[in-house]
Design an enzyme around this catalytic site. Structure first.
Site, PDB file in Angstrom:
ATOM      1  N   ASP A  18     -79.147  35.108  -0.613  1.00 53.97           N
ATOM      2  CA  ASP A  18     -78.638  35.518  -1.161  1.00 53.97           C
ATOM      3  C   ASP A  18     -79.141  37.159  -1.478  1.00 53.97           C
ATOM      4  O   ASP A  18     -78.823  37.345  -2.766  1.00 53.97           O
ATOM      5  CB  ASP A  18     -78.048  34.615  -2.274  1.00 53.97           C
ATOM      6  CG  ASP A  18     -78.909  35.205  -3.842  1.00 53.97           C
ATOM      7  OD1 ASP A  18     -79.956  35.404  -3.201  1.00 53.97           O
ATOM      8  OD2 ASP A  18     -79.136  34.757  -4.854  1.00 53.97           O
ATOM      9  N   ASP A  23     -84.515  38.732  -1.582  1.00 55.52           N
ATOM     10  CA  ASP A  23     -84.597  37.870  -0.855  1.00 55.52           C
ATOM     11  C   ASP A  23     -84.673  39.058   0.230  1.00 55.52           C
ATOM     12  O   ASP A  23     -85.009  38.737   1.743  1.00 55.52           O
ATOM     13  CB  ASP A  23     -83.329  37.872  -0.676  1.00 55.52           C
ATOM     14  CG  ASP A  23     -82.834  36.813  -1.970  1.00 55.52           C
ATOM     15  OD1 ASP A  23     -82.334  35.328  -2.046  1.00 55.52           O
ATOM     16  OD2 ASP A  23     -82.672  37.563  -3.038  1.00 55.52           O
ATOM     17  N   ASN A  47     -77.181  35.847  -5.917  1.00 56.57           N
ATOM     18  CA  ASN A  47     -77.397  36.882  -6.860  1.00 56.57           C
ATOM     19  C   ASN A  47     -76.048  37.542  -6.836  1.00 56.57           C
ATOM     20  O   ASN A  47     -75.807  38.764  -8.113  1.00 56.57           O
ATOM     21  CB  ASN A  47     -78.470  37.535  -5.896  1.00 56.57           C
ATOM     22  CG  ASN A  47     -79.400  36.865  -6.641  1.00 56.57           C
ATOM     23  OD1 ASN A  47     -80.060  36.380  -7.383  1.00 56.57           O
ATOM     24  ND2 ASN A  47     -80.635  37.315  -5.441  1.00 56.57           N
ATOM     25  N   THR A 133     -82.913  30.509   0.275  1.00 56.28           N
ATOM     26  CA  THR A 133     -84.780  31.463  -0.799  1.00 56.28           C
ATOM     27  C   THR A 133     -82.375  31.697  -2.136  1.00 56.28           C
ATOM     28  O   THR A 133     -83.030  32.652  -2.373  1.00 56.28           O
ATOM     29  CB  THR A 133     -84.348  33.206  -0.879  1.00 56.28           C
ATOM     30  OG1 THR A 133     -83.385  33.622   0.076  1.00 56.28           O
ATOM     31  CG2 THR A 133     -85.838  32.487   0.558  1.00 56.28           C
ATOM     32  N   PHE A 174     -83.102  30.258 -11.734  1.00 53.22           N
ATOM     33  CA  PHE A 174     -81.577  30.905 -11.681  1.00 53.22           C
ATOM     34  C   PHE A 174     -80.795  29.584 -10.021  1.00 53.22           C
ATOM     35  O   PHE A 174     -79.902  29.168 -10.451  1.00 53.22           O
ATOM     36  CB  PHE A 174     -81.810  31.782 -10.644  1.00 53.22           C
ATOM     37  CG  PHE A 174     -80.478  32.617 -10.640  1.00 53.22           C
ATOM     38  CD1 PHE A 174     -78.966  33.180 -11.283  1.00 53.22           C
ATOM     39  CD2 PHE A 174     -79.713  32.688  -9.125  1.00 53.22           C
ATOM     40  CE1 PHE A 174     -77.759  33.410 -10.408  1.00 53.22           C
ATOM     41  CE2 PHE A 174     -78.918  33.327  -8.523  1.00 53.22           C
ATOM     42  CZ  PHE A 174     -77.877  33.920  -9.637  1.00 53.22           C
ATOM     43  N   ASN A 175     -81.607  29.480  -9.327  1.00 58.67           N
ATOM     44  CA  ASN A 175     -81.254  29.081  -7.610  1.00 58.67           C
ATOM     45  C   ASN A 175     -80.516  27.578  -7.867  1.00 58.67           C
ATOM     46  O   ASN A 175     -79.428  27.379  -7.576  1.00 58.67           O
ATOM     47  CB  ASN A 175     -82.203  29.121  -6.377  1.00 58.67           C
ATOM     48  CG  ASN A 175     -82.272  30.838  -5.898  1.00 58.67           C
ATOM     49  OD1 ASN A 175     -81.976  31.524  -5.900  1.00 58.67           O
ATOM     50  ND2 ASN A 175     -83.641  30.658  -5.830  1.00 58.67           N
ATOM     51  N   HIS A 248     -90.208  36.536  -5.840  1.00 51.79           N
ATOM     52  CA  HIS A 248     -89.785  35.591  -5.844  1.00 51.79           C
ATOM     53  C   HIS A 248     -89.481  34.743  -4.697  1.00 51.79           C
ATOM     54  O   HIS A 248     -90.702  34.020  -3.266  1.00 51.79           O
ATOM     55  CB  HIS A 248     -88.716  34.901  -6.208  1.00 51.79           C
ATOM     56  CG  HIS A 248     -88.953  35.457  -7.694  1.00 51.79           C
ATOM     57  ND1 HIS A 248     -89.482  34.375  -8.772  1.00 51.79           N
ATOM     58  CD2 HIS A 248     -88.177  36.537  -8.326  1.00 51.79           C
ATOM     59  CE1 HIS A 248     -89.004  35.284  -9.819  1.00 51.79           C
ATOM     60  NE2 HIS A 248     -88.074  36.186  -9.672  1.00 51.79           N
ATOM     61  N   ASP A 249     -88.555  35.243  -3.949  1.00 53.91           N
ATOM     62  CA  ASP A 249     -88.170  34.865  -2.004  1.00 53.91           C
ATOM     63  C   ASP A 249     -89.361  34.986  -1.016  1.00 53.91           C
ATOM     64  O   ASP A 249     -89.746  33.955  -0.380  1.00 53.91           O
ATOM     65  CB  ASP A 249     -87.229  35.317  -2.060  1.00 53.91           C
ATOM     66  CG  ASP A 249     -85.909  35.237  -2.647  1.00 53.91           C
ATOM     67  OD1 ASP A 249     -85.962  33.907  -3.883  1.00 53.91           O
ATOM     68  OD2 ASP A 249     -84.795  35.960  -2.882  1.00 53.91           O
TER      69      ASP A 249
HETATM   70  C1  BDR Z   1     -84.645  33.335  -7.400  1.00 49.42           C
HETATM   71  O1  BDR Z   1     -83.066  33.975  -8.026  1.00 49.42           O
HETATM   72  C2  BDR Z   1     -82.632  34.824  -7.882  1.00 49.42           C
HETATM   73  O2  BDR Z   1     -82.024  36.471  -8.532  1.00 49.42           O
HETATM   74  C3  BDR Z   1     -83.683  35.643  -6.895  1.00 49.42           C
HETATM   75  O3  BDR Z   1     -83.383  36.692  -5.374  1.00 49.42           O
HETATM   76  C4  BDR Z   1     -84.712  34.387  -6.279  1.00 49.42           C
HETATM   77  O4  BDR Z   1     -84.542  33.625  -5.480  1.00 49.42           O
HETATM   78  C5  BDR Z   1     -85.812  33.918  -8.497  1.00 49.42           C
HETATM   79  O5  BDR Z   1     -84.981  32.785 -10.340  1.00 49.42           O
HETATM   80 CA    CA Z   2     -82.487  34.863  -4.419  1.00 44.01          CA
END
Ligand code: BDR
Ligand code: CA
Length: 321
Positions: A18, A23, A47, A133, A174-175, A248-249
């Site tokens: 996303d 990403d 996102n 991701t 979040f994911n 993160h991703d």
């Molecule tokens: C995840 O949430 C999204 O905002 C980022 O792209 C990442 O995949 C981190 O919590």
């Molecule tokens: Ca992401």
């Protein structure tokens, strides 16, 4: 354990994403590193809205000069819950910061879920690794539509969750929080899952030294990343009090390229679906209580210098003849 390919044939991966600043860097790492071959990109509402993140995926592919990698739009909304986006971190476009070029890379006309299924079923068993991701809606729908993918996939290496903390709530990352029901389907399917959660990704900080290394590459692709990180870093500072932003991703992609970049511990992972305060929490049982199988590798510690070397090398390779 199937991760890892240093020196061997590139691992074939599909990224379900996303974009999203991090990403975008995950896609660039996969494109630029010789250890993986990116065979598909699917997008999912997360996102930002599906149309925005799909546009952004095509932008990133264009910046990379990517050809022949199908990009397909998947699910706009989670399985059950209303969508929530992360505009505070990723902005109105989903990838605020750089000037976004008009994409020249086409959109595949399949639904993202069908691209996932086709990619897994049209390739030899055990040859495709899924790297989600983003919220897990597409992956869960692919499992439901074509359960045969589960035994055919090499493994699932996902960015999401956490064993000790959340980020959008005290308990949930979040994911997973966006689509907990989808995440529960993915964690409980009988395939090998590696959970690269925020305990790990909060060690992947884009420090000023890292950003300088990327800037020093001096290419348009590197400048794109510099501009991404500037905006992303400012938002992370303002919203979550980070001095340097956690990227993160790409950590999930790095795990496929070189598993030694992180340590993992086996656990049984399930997702809290009902909790008033804890919905979306990835509950990690490292002890296998009541006979629970320790069937998920949970990421613990990142070798940050090795990780950033991979990212810098991949960005350097982009645009090279
Ligand atoms: C995840 O949430 C999204 O905002 C980022 O792209 C990442 O995949 C981190 O919590
Ligand atoms: Ca992401």
């Amino acid at each position: 354990m199937t991760a890892g390919n240093r020196g061997g044939e590139p691992r074939r991966i599909l990224i379900d994403c996303d974009p999203g600043h991090d990403d975008a860097i995950a896609i660039m790492l996969a494109h630029g590193d010789p250890g993986v071959q990116l065979v598909g990109i699917t997008t999912v509402g997360g996102n930002q809205t599906l149309d925005k993140v799909t546009h952004n995926a095509r932008v990133v592919a264009t910046v990379c000069g990517m050809t022949g990698v199908p990009i397909a739009a998947g699910s706009a909304v989670p399985l059950i819950r209303p969508i929530r986006t992360a505009a505070a971190i990723h902005g109105e476009s989903g990838m605020d910061g750089p000037v976004l070029p008009e994409p020249t890379v086409p959109l595949d006309d399949r639904h993202g879920v069908d691209l996932i299924i086709d990619t897994v079923m049209d390739n030899p068993p055990g040859s495709i690794t899924l790297v989600p991701t983003a919220p897990l809606t597409n992956i869960a729908l692919a499992v439901r539509k074509c359960p045969a993918i589960v035994e055919r996939v090499a493994e699932v290496v996902l960015m999401g969750g956490g064993y000790s903390k959340g980020n959008v709530t005290p308990a949930a990352e979040f994911n997973i929080a966006v689509d907990p029901e989808a995440a529960q389907i993915v964690f409980t399917a009988p395939w090998q899952v590696t959970m690269v959660g925020i305990d790990l990704t909060h060690q992947a900080l884009a420090t000023p030294a890292v950003q300088q290394r990327i800037s020093d590459i001096g290419t348009p692709a590197a400048q794109f990343v510099v501009d991404l990180l500037a905006a992303y870093g400012a938002n992370y500072r303002a919203e979550q009090g980070f001095g340097d932003p956690p990227v993160h991703d790409p950590c999930a992609v790095a795990r496929v390229i070189d598993p030694s970049v992180m340590t993992v511990r086996p656990a049984h992972v399930e997702v809290e679906l009902a909790g008033r305060l804890t919905a979306g929490m990835t509950v990690c049982d490292f002890l296998g209580r009541d006979g629970a199988r320790l069937d998920t590798d949970v990421a613990i510690t990142l070798d940050a210098p090795a990780f950033w070397d991979l990212v810098v090398d991949a960005i350097t390779a982009i645009g090279r003849p």
